[in-house]
Scaffold this motif. Structure first.
Motif: not given
Length: 227
Positions: A161-176
């Motif tokens: 399971e991926v942490t919420k913090e990491y998912q947010d980071m991917i969303q912010e930096k990679l727009n995904a």
């Protein structure tokens, strides 16, 4: 007389001490086995620590799993390895720059693995719609499977399971969005591991590292293919 007795006792004690010293010097020293522990910062890697995957081990029998291909056909892992050894690669998704770099370089040399008699199967949690981007971006000419329900990742013990913090980071930096990219719409990923399975269904090679920057090389794979 007393002095002679004391002198004799002193000689005996000295001799005994010397013998004990020799025995101690010659006796092998028992030490606790040294185990080198690799420290992993799971939080930085975006992994929830409630269930850290370890991956199947060398010598394990490949799991019984069914897979749905891009043309909606159902096949099993056994359908592949009964015919020839298979190299199973897990990757994270088209949005991952490290995955794209690795798969691109891998695709350029994939023919050397196929010429050695093995089949390559790349598996990810991303949907088939998104895996077409991975295939196009990296000019992949081997089988790519979308783990529609996460069962393949779970069977190989690479799913986390991926942490919420990491998912947010991917969303912010990679727009995904990891969850929206995945077929099952869950925030999960595989450890980018590599397994080689021989024609009997036994795992003969494993590369498994929670650090997604570390991947199996073509050279390592070729060196461990069944003869």
């Amino acid at each position: 007389m007393r002095k002679e007795v004391l002198g004799l006792l002193s000689i005996v004690l000295l001799y005994s001490c010397q013998e004990v010293k020799k025995e101690v010097q010659n006796e092998p020293v028992e030490t606790e086995p040294v185990t080198e522990e690799i420290s992993v910062d799971y939080n930085t890697l975006g992994m929830e620590t409630n269930a850290i995957p370890k991956g199947l081990q060398i010598g394990d029998v490949a799991p019984v799993v069914s897979m749905t291909t891009s043309d909606n056909k159902t096949v099993t892992l056994k359908d592949f390895y009964e015919k020839q050894p298979i190299v199973v690669i897990f990757y994270r998704g088209y949005w991952c720059p490290i995955c794209n770099q690795y798969l691109s370089e891998f695709a350029e040399k994939a023919k050397s693995i196929e010429d050695a008699g093995a089949k390559i199967i790349a598996i990810s949690s991303e949907s088939y719609e998104n895996s077409t981007k991975t295939i196009a971006n990296n000019k992949i000419d081997f089988t790519v499977i979308s783990d529609l329900d996460g069962s393949i990742m779970k069977a190989f013990d690479v799913k986390f399971e991926v942490t919420k913090e990491y998912q947010d980071m991917i969303q912010e930096k990679l727009n995904a969005s990891i969850s929206e990219t995945n077929a099952n719409k869950e925030g999960v990923l595989p450890v980018p591991a590599t397994f080689i399975i021989d024609k009997s269904g036994k795992i003969v090679y494993k590369q498994f590292d929670p650090n997604y920057k570390n991947r199996a090389t073509i050279e390592d794979i070729l060196a461990h293919l069944p003869k």
